[in-house]
Design an enzyme around this catalytic site. Structure first.
Site, PDB file in Angstrom:
ATOM      1  N   GLU A  50       8.505 -18.274 -19.375  1.00 31.72           N
ATOM      2  CA  GLU A  50       7.187 -18.811 -19.729  1.00 31.72           C
ATOM      3  C   GLU A  50       6.926 -18.759 -21.226  1.00 31.72           C
ATOM      4  OE1 GLU A  50       7.744 -16.729 -17.253  1.00 31.72           O
ATOM      5  OE2 GLU A  50       6.821 -17.498 -15.425  1.00 31.72           O
ATOM      6  N   PHE A 112      -2.025  -9.171  -5.400  1.00 34.79           N
ATOM      7  CA  PHE A 112      -0.652  -9.417  -5.822  1.00 34.79           C
ATOM      8  C   PHE A 112      -0.635 -10.437  -6.970  1.00 34.79           C
ATOM      9  CE2 PHE A 112       3.316 -11.940  -5.355  1.00 34.79           C
ATOM     10  CZ  PHE A 112       4.177 -10.961  -5.812  1.00 34.79           C
ATOM     11  N   LYS A 162      -6.368 -19.939  -7.267  1.00 40.25           N
ATOM     12  CA  LYS A 162      -5.593 -20.789  -6.361  1.00 40.25           C
ATOM     13  C   LYS A 162      -6.488 -21.581  -5.407  1.00 40.25           C
ATOM     14  CE  LYS A 162      -1.553 -20.655  -3.394  1.00 40.25           C
ATOM     15  NZ  LYS A 162      -0.417 -19.852  -2.901  1.00 40.25           N
ATOM     16  N   MET A 473      16.563  -9.173 -42.057  1.00 42.95           N
ATOM     17  CA  MET A 473      15.372  -8.938 -42.872  1.00 42.95           C
ATOM     18  C   MET A 473      14.968  -7.464 -42.836  1.00 42.95           C
ATOM     19  SD  MET A 473      13.357 -10.163 -44.987  1.00 42.95           S
ATOM     20  CE  MET A 473      12.940 -11.904 -45.017  1.00 42.95           C
TER      21      MET A 473
HETATM   22  C1  LIG Z   1       9.595 -10.496 -31.550  1.00 40.57           C
HETATM   23  C2  LIG Z   1       9.847  -9.821 -32.831  1.00 40.57           C
HETATM   24  N1  LIG Z   1      10.362  -8.560 -32.856  1.00 40.57           N
HETATM   25  C3  LIG Z   1      10.614  -7.953 -34.021  1.00 40.57           C
HETATM   26  C4  LIG Z   1      10.357  -8.571 -35.213  1.00 40.57           C
HETATM   27  C5  LIG Z   1      10.649  -7.856 -36.535  1.00 40.57           C
HETATM   28  N2  LIG Z   1      11.716  -8.573 -37.274  1.00 40.57           N
HETATM   29  C6  LIG Z   1      11.431  -9.421 -38.278  1.00 40.57           C
HETATM   30  S1  LIG Z   1      12.786 -10.145 -38.920  1.00 40.57           S
HETATM   31  C7  LIG Z   1      13.802  -9.281 -37.888  1.00 40.57           C
HETATM   32  C8  LIG Z   1      15.291  -9.451 -37.950  1.00 40.57           C
HETATM   33  C9  LIG Z   1      15.724 -10.772 -37.454  1.00 40.57           C
HETATM   34  O1  LIG Z   1      17.110 -10.785 -37.358  1.00 40.57           O
HETATM   35  P1  LIG Z   1      17.916 -12.142 -37.283  1.00 40.57           P
HETATM   36  O2  LIG Z   1      17.296 -13.032 -36.266  1.00 40.57           O
HETATM   37  O3  LIG Z   1      19.347 -11.845 -37.122  1.00 40.57           O
HETATM   38  O4  LIG Z   1      17.604 -12.803 -38.683  1.00 40.57           O
HETATM   39  P2  LIG Z   1      18.137 -12.408 -40.138  1.00 40.57           P
HETATM   40  O5  LIG Z   1      17.014 -11.680 -40.796  1.00 40.57           O
HETATM   41  O6  LIG Z   1      19.351 -11.569 -39.976  1.00 40.57           O
HETATM   42  O7  LIG Z   1      18.403 -13.716 -40.781  1.00 40.57           O
HETATM   43  C10 LIG Z   1      13.055  -8.440 -37.059  1.00 40.57           C
HETATM   44  C11 LIG Z   1      13.627  -7.524 -36.058  1.00 40.57           C
HETATM   45  C12 LIG Z   1       9.798  -9.875 -35.137  1.00 40.57           C
HETATM   46  N3  LIG Z   1       9.476 -10.558 -36.241  1.00 40.57           N
HETATM   47  N4  LIG Z   1       9.591 -10.476 -33.959  1.00 40.57           N
END
Ligand SMILES: Cc1ncc(C[n+]2csc(CCOP(=O)(O)OP(=O)(O)O)c2C)c(N)n1
Ligand SMILES: [Mg+2]
Lengths: 564, 161
Positions: A50, A112, A162, A473
């Site tokens: 979803e 439920f 519903k 990041m």
């Molecule tokens: C749902 C969610 N969980 C955690 C974060 C925190 N967060 C921001 S950037 C990141 C890393 C993302 O990793 P990746 O997709 O490999 O991208 P990269 O930065 O390596 O290009 C995280 C964990 C977020 N923004 N969204």
């Protein structure tokens, strides 16, 4: 006409001109799905989660400017949709999400799959409804679409018990909406606009600061005209990429935490900010007390609550960016553009001093190169979505966005997992366009089940996984601010991306060199299949410039300072 | 853009809303979610209309007050928000005293604050006072002397002059 509540839902969707609905069925919404089966006024895409259904509707809405529609069942169906609602809410995206609810008689009994959907979604929707009688259903559906798309747009939830979908009643879809308590202001106050124009004429270092509101109000052409006519330099927020067009000589770039040097310095030294549909987000302003210290502020926004929320505003103008600019531009007919010449020169020097740059390599693929190369190969023909992380910032910095709605990303909430389903929605809206999701090895896994959706419906979205084997990041912050303690960010353990894509009916590519990348991208564009392209990039590449969180906008870490 | 230090001030606002389910929840959730104060809140339907009148007593500096007003306005069922400047405001309080206390003193105190004794039971009496919030505060302080066992304040209602 006599019909069931479920039929009314379908009739309303058709009456609103919606061509595609994204969703996932379940007990409480089954009567509506039964009617979907019987009609052919719109298609339904069965996403495999979803959250993805709501993001897909969101991507559809961002790409087209129309209201996106998603449908989910009660309880877990609804709670899965919450991240989608919140994502759309933070970026003001018009959505109508229809959720099933347990029958009226069961509400409040912990039935439920009962959950208080309007309670949970209250802070992440523009408005929400729990339908209580069949008689009010047509009016509520009409109002939901109206509220979603008017004023400052946003997601609206309609929660339908519903038994209401079973009941038979008279259906007349209202032509008009009358909500006495809801009257958005579109036209800006004339006097205020005149005052703002005077301020522009008196300024020496004015700066146009464009935000996502300019995209939402389809005002890109007018923003370009304003800049052109006045020769005032312009900065874009993350959400406004594409408004000015990358080739526009008046565009300095993106500002904020990962903005370029010239943009952030312009903001720090300007004497007049002309804010158009931007909301002075903390990722844009940096430390507030140091932000734009020399500037008066003109703030155009359709949402009065955005004005003077974070910074004091000298010329508040409540209105739609489009309508306000339509009235403002003619008043600037005889503005003396030479007045700002010295200012433009200063900014040109800033840009020459520290251009948006990176050091390319022959040994390893640099993510910035990949993005610029995509720009060269598909450029304005593509729609680019993204997830959240370094790859998102590199895309925002380096892709040559040419037009609004070409760049689709979760700016306000920063939702990993947004990009792929959003790309599915955008591709469904524009099948003739190449749609590319620029993603990371972390983010893509958060909605990877959509491979199945994309394969089933032949929605050939290209996922470019900029693979650094890191939650990059977060790793970057750990490098800079946590003494390289890489706590839980190492993604060395990886799936076999190619096999994963193939197992779900897509195709996969493994890419390590520039040549391989070119070949793979060209092949992927020719295919009619969804793909995962696993692109090995430099593991420890950082996103620069960077304004450390809470720091002043003019104190940037620049590429050079990193090398030292 | 000077950085001024802004003082928290007590403010009373009236919110006129459509009389529909969950409208009160929308308002209290807004205050909770955005970290605004509610000192007191009263709500009742406006006679002969489809609207209700909510009176909220709150605290905050000028900037916060401006945001509260604007954010309330953004809620779809909110019709009008009045930040009271020139108002008549009243509050009601009910106080339960042990019957053993000096009843004539209590009665005299109530009269001084426009109230009276409204109920006499076997062990307790109940006094009622309706007056300006400040005076209600004074009344409660004065009433301490008679060992009140329960005090129920009604919250502020206000009307612009
Ligand atoms: C749902 C969610 N969980 C955690 C974060 C925190 N967060 C921001 S950037 C990141 C890393 C993302 O990793 P990746 O997709 O490999 O991208 P990269 O930065 O390596 O290009 C995280 C964990 C977020 N923004 N969204
Ligand atoms: Mg990564």
């Amino acid at each position: 006409m006599q019909m069931s509540g479920a039929q009314m839902v379908c009739e309303a969707i058709i009456a609103e001109g919606v061509k595609t609905v994204f969703g996932y069925p379940g007990g409480a919404i089954m009567h509506v799905y039964d009617e979907i089966y019987k009609q052919n006024g719109f298609e339904h895409i069965l996403n495999r989660h979803e959250q993805a259904a709501v993001h897909a509707a969101d991507g559809y809405a961002r790409a087209t400017g129309e209201v996106g529609v998603a449908m989910v069942t009660s309880g877990p169906g609804f709670t899965n949709a919450v991240t989608g609602l919140a994502t759309a809410y933070m970026d003001s995206i018009p959505l109508v999400v229809i959720s099933g609810q347990v029958p009226l008689s069961l509400i409040g009994t912990d039935g439920f799959q009962e959950i208080d959907a309007v309670g949970i979604s209250r802070p992440c929707t523009k408005h929400n409804f729990l339908v209580r009688t069949l008689e009010e259903l047509p009016r509520i559906l009409k109002e939901a679409f109206y509220i979603a798309r008017s004023g400052r747009p946003g997601p609206v939830l309609v929660d339908i018990p519903k038994d209401i979908t079973v009941g038979i009643g008279n259906f007349v879809y209202p032509d008009t909406v009358n909500i006495p308590t809801y009257k958005p202001t579109y036209k800006g106050n004339k006097k205020q606009i005149e005052k703002a124009v005077e301020a522009i004429k008196k300024a020496k270092k004015p700066l146009i600061y464009v935000g996502g509101g300019a995209v939402l109000s389809n005002a890109s052409e007018l923003v370009r005209q304003l800049a052109q006519k006045t020769q005032i330099p312009t900065v874009e927020t993350l959400m406004a990429r594409g408004v000015m067009g990358a080739k526009n000589p008046l565009l300095l770039g993106m500002l904020g935490m990962h903005g370029n040097y010239a943009s952030n310095m312009a903001m720090s030294e300007t004497d007049l900010i002309i804010a158009l549909g931007a909301r002075f987000d903390d990722r844009v302003t940096g430390k507030l007390s140091e932000f734009a210290r020399y500037a008066d502020i003109i703030h155009v926004d359709i949402d009065p609550a955005n004005i003077a929320k974070l910074v004091d505003v000298d010329y508040p103008i409540v209105g739609d960016v489009y309508d306000v600019l339509e009235n403002m531009i003619p008043l600037l007919e005889n503005v003396n553009t030479d007045r700002y010449q010295a200012w433009r020169e200063i900014l040109k020097r800033y840009d020459a001093l520290h251009p948006q740059s990176y050091v390319d390599s022959d040994e390893v693929l640099k993510p910035q190169w990949v993005i610029e190369r995509v720009g060269e190969l598909v450029g304005e023909n593509a729609i680019i979505t993204s997830d959240v992380g370094q790859h998102q910032m590199w895309a925002a910095q380096h892709y040559p966005f040419d037009r609004p709605r070409q760049w689709i990303n979760s700016g306000g909430l920063g939702t990993m997992g947004f990009g792929f389903p959003a790309a599915i929605g955008a591709k469904r809206a524009f099948p003739e366009k190449t749609v590319i999701n620029i993603t990371g090895d972390g983010s893509i896994l958060m909605n990877m089940q959509e491979l199945v959706t994309a394969a089933e419906y032949k929605i050939p979205v290209i996922n470019l996984i900029l693979n650094n084997h890191f939650l990059g990041m977060v790793r970057q912050w750990q490098t800079f601010f946590y003494e390289k303690r890489y706590s839980q960010t190492d993604l060395t353990f990886q799936p076999n991306w190619k096999a994963l894509a193939e197992a779900c009916g897509g195709i996969g590519y493994d890419v390590e060199t520039k040549e391989e990348f070119d070949a793979a991208l060209k092949d992927a564009i020719r295919q009619d299949k969804v793909c995962f392209m696993n692109i090995a990039i430099n593991r420890f590449e950082n996103v620069l410039p960077m304004v450390p969180a809470g720091g002043a906008l003019f104190n940037m870490m620049l590429p050079q300072s990193e090398e030292k | 853009m000077g950085v001024e230090i802004m003082k928290d001030e007590r403010r009373v606002i009236s919110v006129i809303v459509m009389n529909e389910s969950s409208v009160l929840a929308r308002i209290t959730a807004l205050f909770a979610g955005r970290g605004y104060n509610i000192e007191s809140l009263t709500v009742a339907p406006i006679p002969n209309s489809e609207m209700s009148h909510i009176t909220i007593e709150t605290k905050g500096n000028a900037k916060v007050m401006e945001q509260i007003t604007k954010q309330l306005h953004k809620l779809i069922p909110v019709y009008k928000v009045i930040e009271h400047e020139e108002m008549v405001e009243k509050e009601m309080v009910l106080v339960k005293f042990p019957i053993a206390e000096n009843l004539s003193d209590i009665a005299a105190l109530c009269i001084a604050y426009n109230g009276g004794i409204v109920n006499v039971g076997k062990e307790m009496i109940i006094a009622q006072v309706a007056d300006e919030p400040m005076r209600i505060q004074h009344f409660i302080e004065a009433a301490q002397r008679y060992n009140p066992c329960e005090i129920v304040r009604g919250g502020v209602v206000a009307i612009e002059r």
